[in-house]
Motif scaffolding. Structure first.
Motif, PDB file in Angstrom:
ATOM      1  N   LEU A  66       0.845  -1.204   0.000  1.00 16.43           N
ATOM      2  CA  LEU A  66       0.000   0.000   0.000  1.00 16.43           C
ATOM      3  C   LEU A  66       0.876   1.248   0.000  1.00 16.43           C
ATOM      4  CD1 LEU A  66      -2.904  -0.756   2.540  1.00 16.43           C
ATOM      5  CD2 LEU A  66      -2.900  -1.035   0.059  1.00 16.43           C
ATOM      6  N   ALA A  67       1.913   1.234   0.833  1.00 17.53           N
ATOM      7  CA  ALA A  67       2.797   2.410   0.902  1.00 17.53           C
ATOM      8  C   ALA A  67       3.431   2.659  -0.454  1.00 17.53           C
ATOM      9  CB  ALA A  67       3.867   2.186   1.970  1.00 17.53           C
ATOM     10  N   SER A  68       3.878   1.611  -1.098  1.00 25.65           N
ATOM     11  CA  SER A  68       4.578   1.794  -2.376  1.00 25.65           C
ATOM     12  C   SER A  68       3.616   2.243  -3.473  1.00 25.65           C
ATOM     13  CB  SER A  68       5.299   0.513  -2.784  1.00 25.65           C
ATOM     14  OG  SER A  68       4.489  -0.244  -3.631  1.00 25.65           O
ATOM     15  N   ARG A  69       2.310   2.013  -3.279  1.00 28.87           N
ATOM     16  CA  ARG A  69       1.323   2.402  -4.307  1.00 28.87           C
ATOM     17  C   ARG A  69       0.706   3.763  -4.009  1.00 28.87           C
ATOM     18  NH1 ARG A  69       4.138  -1.153  -6.373  1.00 28.87           N
ATOM     19  NH2 ARG A  69       3.247  -3.089  -7.180  1.00 28.87           N
ATOM     20  N   GLY A  70       1.272   4.489  -3.059  1.00 29.34           N
ATOM     21  CA  GLY A  70       0.805   5.852  -2.813  1.00 29.34           C
ATOM     22  C   GLY A  70      -0.410   5.948  -1.920  1.00 29.34           C
ATOM     23  N   VAL A  71      -0.687   4.904  -1.164  1.00 27.01           N
ATOM     24  CA  VAL A  71      -1.791   4.988  -0.200  1.00 27.01           C
ATOM     25  C   VAL A  71      -1.213   5.602   1.085  1.00 27.01           C
ATOM     26  CG1 VAL A  71      -3.461   3.674   1.172  1.00 27.01           C
ATOM     27  CG2 VAL A  71      -3.019   3.037  -1.214  1.00 27.01           C
ATOM     28  N   ASP A  72      -1.634   6.815   1.392  1.00 21.64           N
ATOM     29  CA  ASP A  72      -1.057   7.533   2.533  1.00 21.64           C
ATOM     30  C   ASP A  72      -1.746   7.190   3.844  1.00 21.64           C
ATOM     31  OD1 ASP A  72       0.553   8.842   0.756  1.00 21.64           O
ATOM     32  OD2 ASP A  72      -0.774  10.586   0.574  1.00 21.64           O
ATOM     33  N   TYR A  73      -3.046   6.916   3.757  1.00 21.39           N
ATOM     34  CA  TYR A  73      -3.820   6.747   4.990  1.00 21.39           C
ATOM     35  C   TYR A  73      -4.589   5.442   4.992  1.00 21.39           C
ATOM     36  CZ  TYR A  73      -2.622  11.480   6.176  1.00 21.39           C
ATOM     37  OH  TYR A  73      -1.907  12.600   6.495  1.00 21.39           O
ATOM     38  N   PHE A  74      -4.707   4.911   6.188  1.00 19.41           N
ATOM     39  CA  PHE A  74      -5.433   3.675   6.439  1.00 19.41           C
ATOM     40  C   PHE A  74      -6.439   4.017   7.532  1.00 19.41           C
ATOM     41  CE2 PHE A  74      -6.164  -0.339   8.496  1.00 19.41           C
ATOM     42  CZ  PHE A  74      -5.940  -1.332   7.560  1.00 19.41           C
ATOM     43  N   PHE A  75      -7.693   4.269   7.106  1.00 15.22           N
ATOM     44  CA  PHE A  75      -8.729   4.664   8.060  1.00 15.22           C
ATOM     45  C   PHE A  75      -9.299   3.385   8.664  1.00 15.22           C
ATOM     46  CE2 PHE A  75      -8.495   7.849   4.702  1.00 15.22           C
ATOM     47  CZ  PHE A  75      -8.329   9.022   5.435  1.00 15.22           C
ATOM     48  N   GLY A  76      -9.025   3.151   9.924  1.00 15.55           N
ATOM     49  CA  GLY A  76      -9.346   1.846  10.488  1.00 15.55           C
ATOM     50  C   GLY A  76     -10.354   1.897  11.614  1.00 15.55           C
ATOM     51  N   ASN A  77     -11.287   0.964  11.557  1.00 17.69           N
ATOM     52  CA  ASN A  77     -12.201   0.741  12.669  1.00 17.69           C
ATOM     53  C   ASN A  77     -12.058  -0.736  13.016  1.00 17.69           C
ATOM     54  OD1 ASN A  77     -14.825   0.076  14.039  1.00 17.69           O
ATOM     55  ND2 ASN A  77     -14.959   2.294  13.869  1.00 17.69           N
ATOM     56  N   ALA A  78     -11.255  -1.011  14.027  1.00 18.12           N
ATOM     57  CA  ALA A  78     -10.676  -2.341  14.184  1.00 18.12           C
ATOM     58  C   ALA A  78     -11.550  -3.327  14.944  1.00 18.12           C
ATOM     59  CB  ALA A  78      -9.332  -2.205  14.900  1.00 18.12           C
ATOM     60  N   GLY A  79     -11.218  -4.581  14.754  1.00 18.26           N
ATOM     61  CA  GLY A  79     -11.804  -5.680  15.524  1.00 18.26           C
ATOM     62  C   GLY A  79     -10.764  -6.777  15.628  1.00 18.26           C
ATOM     63  N   THR A  80     -11.207  -7.936  16.049  1.00 15.75           N
ATOM     64  CA  THR A  80     -10.262  -9.039  16.234  1.00 15.75           C
ATOM     65  C   THR A  80      -9.574  -9.432  14.920  1.00 15.75           C
ATOM     66  OG1 THR A  80     -12.147 -10.486  15.927  1.00 15.75           O
ATOM     67  CG2 THR A  80     -11.471 -10.055  18.189  1.00 15.75           C
ATOM     68  N   ASP A  81     -10.236  -9.118  13.812  1.00 23.76           N
ATOM     69  CA  ASP A  81      -9.672  -9.454  12.498  1.00 23.76           C
ATOM     70  C   ASP A  81      -8.412  -8.646  12.178  1.00 23.76           C
ATOM     71  OD1 ASP A  81     -11.322  -7.249  12.584  1.00 23.76           O
ATOM     72  OD2 ASP A  81     -12.235  -7.555  10.631  1.00 23.76           O
ATOM     73  N   PHE A  82      -8.168  -7.574  12.933  1.00 21.32           N
ATOM     74  CA  PHE A  82      -7.049  -6.685  12.624  1.00 21.32           C
ATOM     75  C   PHE A  82      -5.724  -7.132  13.258  1.00 21.32           C
ATOM     76  CE2 PHE A  82      -8.593  -2.309  11.142  1.00 21.32           C
ATOM     77  CZ  PHE A  82      -9.831  -2.775  10.713  1.00 21.32           C
ATOM     78  N   ALA A  83      -5.767  -8.145  14.126  1.00 20.47           N
ATOM     79  CA  ALA A  83      -4.585  -8.424  14.951  1.00 20.47           C
ATOM     80  C   ALA A  83      -3.279  -8.487  14.158  1.00 20.47           C
ATOM     81  CB  ALA A  83      -4.810  -9.698  15.754  1.00 20.47           C
ATOM     82  N   PRO A  84      -3.196  -9.258  13.053  1.00 16.49           N
ATOM     83  CA  PRO A  84      -1.902  -9.304  12.345  1.00 16.49           C
ATOM     84  C   PRO A  84      -1.518  -7.946  11.742  1.00 16.49           C
ATOM     85  CG  PRO A  84      -3.412 -11.022  11.545  1.00 16.49           C
ATOM     86  CD  PRO A  84      -4.201 -10.140  12.439  1.00 16.49           C
ATOM     87  N   LEU A  85      -2.509  -7.152  11.349  1.00 17.82           N
ATOM     88  CA  LEU A  85      -2.204  -5.839  10.775  1.00 17.82           C
ATOM     89  C   LEU A  85      -1.682  -4.879  11.839  1.00 17.82           C
ATOM     90  CD1 LEU A  85      -5.148  -5.422   8.296  1.00 17.82           C
ATOM     91  CD2 LEU A  85      -2.738  -5.067   7.735  1.00 17.82           C
ATOM     92  N   ILE A  86      -2.289  -4.932  13.003  1.00 14.91           N
ATOM     93  CA  ILE A  86      -1.847  -4.023  14.073  1.00 14.91           C
ATOM     94  C   ILE A  86      -0.397  -4.342  14.449  1.00 14.91           C
ATOM     95  CG2 ILE A  86      -2.247  -3.394  16.496  1.00 14.91           C
ATOM     96  CD1 ILE A  86      -5.283  -3.659  15.881  1.00 14.91           C
TER      97      ILE A  86
END
Ligand SMILES: Cc1ncc(C[n+]2csc(CCOP(=O)(O)OP(=O)(O)O)c2C)c(N)n1
Length: 571
Positions: free
Chosen positions: A18-38
């Protein structure tokens, strides 16, 4: 060029991409599914890799609206991630808005763990059984251009690049990527990817020269040409092309419920916001990025009036029904289409004297129209509770070229005059309320050196999950000025009842269920609760000074601010 980085998981590789493709922001509303991303975010931040920046947004309505707002001023899609099917349900109205506004967005949701045991990331919470749906993409599918579930690490680059290419291809709109927890949690050591996307990105298109020539002939023959637009200014570059087209034809431009700044409102060919008075006389109408240029049930152009529809998708193929006719439809980038058409009309054998006469006539109408609008605003300047016209006039008085207005509902167009592309954004045509408050935050994120004023009805404000929005305003330093047009009602609902049954029960009793918002909250305190400046305004004379105080808060103190402007309550 190929790039090789060491990673620990698919989640980390995904963020790298995502960073390399110019995505600057990740608007997140998290849950248990986010654990590896966090985990992956924290590793990257510890290593000094700050993009994409994760922003905690505690309501999905705000998260999607922020991404919408950011992209509508930058053109660059951002990532939103919500918690599985329930988060997606909360986000859906915002996705519908983005779809109808043709705003690109990488909308994503976690996917419930698939396996009950046996893999890293397998189910280990109560919710993991009940939150699974048979077809998680199904709920969103009508509103996104593409949906897919990431199935494995090997396809990560292809999937993300395809998602980003599709969302940005015209007509633009959100795409939906589901991210299963097992796949995100998979352990990997190395991620190899191409430094820039290899997904094909369709170039802008414009109608064939022959079609442009025929459309120009049609316009050159017209004696009363008219242009109607709603969203030409989605591409700020289209504004100058629209001006050239209008001038070449001597055609007036009517903005119909504008979603963008489309045409300078002080231009002598700007003929206001109502097409009705001009329909009968028009013998050729150019409809530019406008889904509903008039209401056939109320009024239609004459049958012989020639119609040209211009837009990236002049058929609006995703609308089940839209019967507006067209002698010609010019698909492609409106900026290019209108520039080509303006050149062709200017170079045609059109009657230059007639064009000049028309321009003068429209200029006179424009002058008289503005005088009457000014007078109508002035007439209300002493009214208390305040009249929305006067509130709009006072807001208009503080605007400059570095101020951007996001308007969900109540700023009266006749009292302001937007001249600079990209300075006005109006409610999406799909009307999913709750868009304004969050999208103003997204605009501020994209344009920190601009003043952002969000004009909202009290109803729209409450739809915007304001506690979450003000939290974001403080947490992420986004000082927006909110002007709440507080009429203690859903006037749109009241008007619908009045037009449905002008002499019905509600008219006779003077009482209308399901449309009042009383007792009204002290909205200014909602903003104060997140450290903002808040003020209740009840006197019309006090409003200009209150606006200055609020502007000082956002500009100098860098604090969000809210004016709770007590307006007339509709009958
Ligand atoms: C999500 C959603 N729910 C309900 C509606 C129906 N609706 C349209 S306008 C409106 C009232 C808006 O109230 P407010 O912002 O106070 O503006 P007002 O009509 O009073 O000028 C409602 C409830 C909608 N458009 N979107």
């Amino acid at each position: 060029m190929a790039k090789r980085v060491s990673v620990e998981s698919t989640a980390e590789a995904y963020l790298e991409l995502l960073a390399s493709r110019g995505v600057d922001y990740f608007f997140g509303n998290a849950g248990t599914d986010f654990a590896p991303l966090i985990e992956a975010f924290e590793k990257r931040q510890t290593q000094g890799q700050h993009l994409p920046r994760p922003l905690t947004v505690p309501h999905e309505t705000v998260a999607v609206a922020m991404a919408h707002g950011y992209t509508m001023v930058t053109g660059r899609p951002q990532a939103v991630m919500v918690h599985v099917i329930v988060g997606a349900a909360n986000a859906l109205a915002g996705v519908i808005n983005a779809a109808r506004c043709q705003v690109p967005m990488l909308f994503t949701a976690g996917r419930n763990p698939l396996t009950e045991a046996g893999l890293p990331g397998s189910r280990n919470r109560q919710i993991h059984w009940a939150q699974e749906s048979f077809d998680q993409g199904g709920m969103m599918r009508e509103w996104v251009k593409w949906d897919y579930e990431l199935r494995n690490f090997v396809q990560l680059e292809t999937v993300v690049d395809r998602a980003l290419a599709i969302t940005q291809a015209e007509p633009q709109g959100p795409v939906y990527l589901m991210l299963p927890r097992e796949v995100l949690a998979e352990h990997h050591d190395v991620f190899e990817y191409s430094e820039s996307s290899r997904a094909p990105q369709p170039a802008e298109t414009v109608a064939a020269p022959d079609a442009i020539r025929r459309a120009a002939e049609l316009l050159a023959e017209a004696r009363h040409p008219l242009i109607v637009t709603k969203g030409a200014g989605r591409d700020p570059g289209a504004v100058a092309a629209l001006v050239r087209l209008a001038e070449a034809c001597g055609a007036a431009v009517v903005e119909n419920s504008p979603t963008y700044m489309n045409f300078p409102q002080d231009h002598p060919l700007h003929a206001g916001f109502e097409v009705g008075p001009h329909l009968e006389a028009a013998d050729a109408i150019v409809v530019v990025e406008c889904d509903a240029p008039w209401f056939p049930a109320l009024q239609q152009p004459r049958p012989e009036t020639r119609l040209i529809q211009i837009g990236v998708d002049p058929l609006f193929v995703r609308y089940p029904i839209r019967g507006f006719g067209g002698d010609m439809a010019l698909a492609g980038a409106p900026r290019l289409t209108m520039a080509a058409l303006a050149d062709a009309v200017a170079g045609s054998a059109s009657d230059q004297a007639a064009v000049a006469t028309r321009r003068d006539r429209w200029a006179e109408l424009h002058r008289r129209q503005r005088e009457s609008w000014l007078a109508a605003g002035r007439k209300t300047e002493a009214d208390a509770p305040l009249d929305m016209k006067w509130v709009s006039r006072c807001v208009a008085d503080v605007l400059d070229d570095r101020t951007i207005v996001v308007n969900e509902y109540d700023l009266d167009h006749t009292q302001a005059s937007f001249r600079t592309p990209g300075t006005y954004f109006g409610s999406p045509q799909s009307g999913g309320l709750g868009w304004g408050v969050g999208s103003a935050l997204g605009v501020k994120l994209a344009k920190p050196d601009h003043t952002v004023i969000c004009c909202v009805g009290d109803g729209s404000y409450m739809f915007g999950a304001p506690t979450a929005a003000h939290f974001v305003g403080r947490a992420h330093d986004l000082p927006v000025l909110y002007v709440v047009f507080n009429n203690r009602a859903w006037n749109a609902v009241k008007r619908a009842v009045q037009s449905h049954a002008p002499e019905g029960w509600t008219a006779r009793t003077g009482h209308m269920p399901l449309s009042d918002l009383e007792p009204a909250p002290d909205y200014e305190m909602v903003c104060q609760a997140s450290g903002g400046y808040g003020e209740r305004v009840e006197s019309p004379a006090e409003l200009p000074a209150a606006l200055q105080r609020a502007l000082r808060a956002v500009r100098d103190e860098k604090r969000q601010a809210l004016l709770n402007v007590v307006c007339k309550k509709p009958a």
